[in-house]
Design a protein around this motif. Structure first.
Motif, PDB file in Angstrom:
ATOM      1  N   ARG A 264       0.815  -1.221   0.000  1.00  0.00           N
ATOM      2  CA  ARG A 264       0.000   0.000   0.000  1.00  0.00           C
ATOM      3  C   ARG A 264       0.846   1.268   0.000  1.00  0.00           C
ATOM      4  N   PHE A 265       1.849   1.330   0.895  1.00  0.00           N
ATOM      5  CA  PHE A 265       2.552   2.596   1.099  1.00  0.00           C
ATOM      6  C   PHE A 265       3.786   2.767   0.219  1.00  0.00           C
ATOM      7  N   LEU A 266       4.338   1.668  -0.289  1.00  0.00           N
ATOM      8  CA  LEU A 266       5.510   1.781  -1.150  1.00  0.00           C
ATOM      9  C   LEU A 266       5.210   1.469  -2.607  1.00  0.00           C
ATOM     10  N   LEU A 267       4.234   0.591  -2.852  1.00  0.00           N
ATOM     11  CA  LEU A 267       3.881   0.225  -4.231  1.00  0.00           C
ATOM     12  C   LEU A 267       2.571   0.857  -4.681  1.00  0.00           C
ATOM     13  N   ASN A 268       1.850   1.484  -3.714  1.00  0.00           N
ATOM     14  CA  ASN A 268       0.580   2.145  -4.031  1.00  0.00           C
ATOM     15  C   ASN A 268      -0.424   1.190  -4.659  1.00  0.00           C
ATOM     16  N   THR A 269      -0.447  -0.036  -4.165  1.00  0.00           N
ATOM     17  CA  THR A 269      -1.452  -1.009  -4.591  1.00  0.00           C
ATOM     18  C   THR A 269      -2.136  -1.558  -3.345  1.00  0.00           C
TER      19      THR A 269
END
Length: 603
Positions: A264-269
């Motif tokens: 979520r926070f590093l790959l925005n998925t």
């Protein structure tokens, strides 16, 4: 990292271990290597950056004579504590990532983690550098997430006076507050608030009283109110409900939320939402400590509505390494304003972000020639809400022109004439339709190979190696068009033991104890001689029934109760009269047995 300040210079290094797949990758900086689940980090799609904080701020030094790269620049009597110095080092690592062009690592997607003392460090790193997108302290104890005001009342927790005096972790000014933390103008929930609304995953251990998990839950619960006020309550996780009580163990309960947090926070998925999983025996009560209420902020905390979906992007000006995309703009629907767009490459389990834009177009660079890209866009608003994904556009980058055929892989790679500090590599030449122009030399001491040099011939001599250290090598061929071959076979060797004209001594300091184990940190190696030593070997005896559970910054072998620890590449050289305190280890023991290792020898 080479840093200059007011005519002074200092340097330190960090290693990078890339995950499988195609970059650029997000990265997690691991402080000290203790307790971090690096396998899960890489499986989630992030690179691991190994960082030795002790090279920047050394433990085992008096507050009036602090040592390490930070204090070389800012003075050995600086009042800045080691935790802030370690955070400075991580900031310099991110500076280098930003300057590297973004082809391997993404500067906009960096996380940090560490356990025990390095958990304290990770917590401070996240607070002091806004470029950290995900902060993950593990078992940070007193001086970490644990609320200062709560620690004195928690039975068995490490006292603040002990935390302050054990190592110069905290700044010198903290000394006057160790006996009266209620006088502090802030507490650790304020540090959590400095990290908000960015991702925060706090991992704790309720089985070791010394780690102050009850007070840590107070700090986390107080800081979570800041997240709620910012409308980002789902961005913080606190998790102490675990079964295994071993200090800095890799725990199955944390594996899934760790992977989801990275996504979520590093790959925005993904859409992971944080939660509070507090162990019942170490559950703090925030109501006992706060005399304030959580505000509703007018400029945030109320917008939970995502922007409208962007239009399908259109690709133009496609080259071998870039393309321009345009799309129909989104509209903000929640009142916080449209902040920009994230552009993603759709490729399966994780979709890496190719770039960000504040307008409805972007020019992508750094793409791979002759590659098919399927790209979509998501809009972001001022509250961090993300729109649904746009329809994807598909395009293929052009070829580089001319020769696109790589050489064959070199074969027969072998090492010979290996000494304590060097070796010679030879291999059989590769072939290419237009001719081979040279070879890339790759080397690894861990799992990841890094290019160290090139050679125009089929032989190469590598020098400056560390004695008694295992190295692995590969080579690959290049042609005039820049095509590279598959790598050769791997050649592995161990350098000869170094010849030391000095002597050394070893002292093990028991930092933390619990009923079934203890941690020795630091294992201090001292060179009392008048010449530099280039390698060391420490031997000691574990009490009967004790077993080694882990170690760091040393190569370990065991024979019954006898343990041998040898230096690794970065800590073997010790100047005359100097010490190195980077190594340490953890031991399991029968409950109630308070014996500790004995018979330390160093050669």
């Amino acid at each position: 990292m080479n840093v200059s300040h007011n005519g002074r210079t200092a340097s330190f290094t960090a290693g990078v271990d890339l995950p499988s797949g195609t970059g650029p990758f997000p990265a997690v900086v691991v402080l000290g290597g203790l307790g971090a689940d690096t396998a899960t980090i890489k499986a989630a799609g992030a690179a691991v950056i190994s960082y030795d904080p002790l090279a920047v701020g050394r433990e085992g030094t008096p507050r009036t004579n602090k040592q390490g790269a930070f204090y070389t620049l800012y003075g050995t009597s600086s009042g800045t504590g080691l935790l802030a110095a370690w955070a400075w080092g991580v900031s310099r690592i991110i500076d280098v990532i930003e300057q590297s062009g973004g082809s391997v690592l993404r500067a906009d997607a960096t996380g940090v983690t560490g356990c025990s003392r390095y958990g304290k460090g990770a917590f401070v790193v996240g607070a002091f550098d806004q470029r950290i997108a995900l902060t993950m302290p593990i078992e940070s104890g007193s001086g970490g997430v644990a609320a200062f005001r709560s620690v004195p009342g928690e039975g068995g927790a490490q006292p603040l006076s002990s935390t302050y005096s054990e190592q110069p972790w905290l700044g010198d000014a903290f000394g006057s507050f160790t006996g009266s933390p209620a006088r502090l103008p802030v507490d650790t929930h304020s540090v959590v608030g400095m990290i908000a609304p960015r991702g925060l995953f706090i991992m704790d251990n309720p089985h070791i009283d010394w780690l102050a998990a009850r007070s840590a839950s107070v700090g986390a619960l107080g800081g979570a109110e800041v997240y709620k006020a910012l409308g980002a309550g789902g961005n913080i996780t606190y998790w102490s409900a675990v079964q295994d009580g071993t200090h800095c163990a890799t725990r199955s309960e944390w594996r899934t939320p760790l992977q989801q947090s990275i996504q979520r926070f590093l790959l925005n998925t993904g859409s992971y939402t944080g939660s509070m999983r507090i162990a019942s025996n170490k559950s703090g009560n925030l109501a006992e400590w706060r005399d304030w209420t959580t505000p509703t902020l007018p400029d945030g905390g109320t917008d939970t509505t995502a922007p409208s979906t962007p239009g399908a992007p259109a690709a133009s000006a496609v080259t071998a390494t870039g393309a321009t995309l345009t799309w129909a703009a989104s509209t903000d629907q929640g009142g916080s304003g449209l902040a920009g767009y994230d552009v993603h490459h759709e490729q399966g389990a994780t979709d890496p972000r190719l770039g960000q834009s504040t307008t409805d177009s972007i020019t992508l660079t750094g793409l791979t020639a002759n590659t098919r890209y399927q790209v979509y866009v998501r809009a972001r608003d001022g509250a961090g809400n993300l729109s649904a994904s746009s329809p994807a556009v598909t395009f293929t980058t052009t070829g580089t022109g001319g020769d696109t055929s790589p050489p064959t892989a070199p074969t027969g790679l072998s090492a010979s004439a290996t000494t304590a500090t060097g070796t010679t590599l030879t291999w059989t030449a590769a072939t290419d339709d237009d001719g081979v122009t040279g070879y890339d030399i790759l080397r690894a001491t861990g799992t990841a190979f890094t290019q160290i040099d090139t050679s125009p011939t089929t032989t190469y001599t590598d020098t400056g190696l560390t004695p008694n250290t295992t190295y692995r090598y590969q080579v690959r061929a290049r042609d005039a068009a820049g095509n590279t071959s598959p790598v050769s076979n791997t050649a592995q060797l161990t350098t000869q033991p170094g010849t030391s004209t000095g002597t050394c001594t070893a002292t093990g300091t028991v930092q933390t104890q619990w009923s079934t184990g203890y941690g020795v940190q630091p294992l201090t190696i001292t060179n009392p001689s008048t010449v530099t030593i280039t390698g060391w070997t420490v031997t000691f005896t574990l009490p009967a029934g004790h077993t080694l559970a882990g170690s760091w910054n040393g190569t370990v072998t065991t024979n019954g109760q006898t343990v041998t620890i040898r230096n690794v590449a970065h800590n073997g050289t010790i100047a005359a009269g100097a010490s190195n305190s980077s190594a340490g280890f953890q031991v399991n023991r029968p409950s109630g047995n308070t014996s500790t290792p004995s018979g330390y020898t160093c050669a």
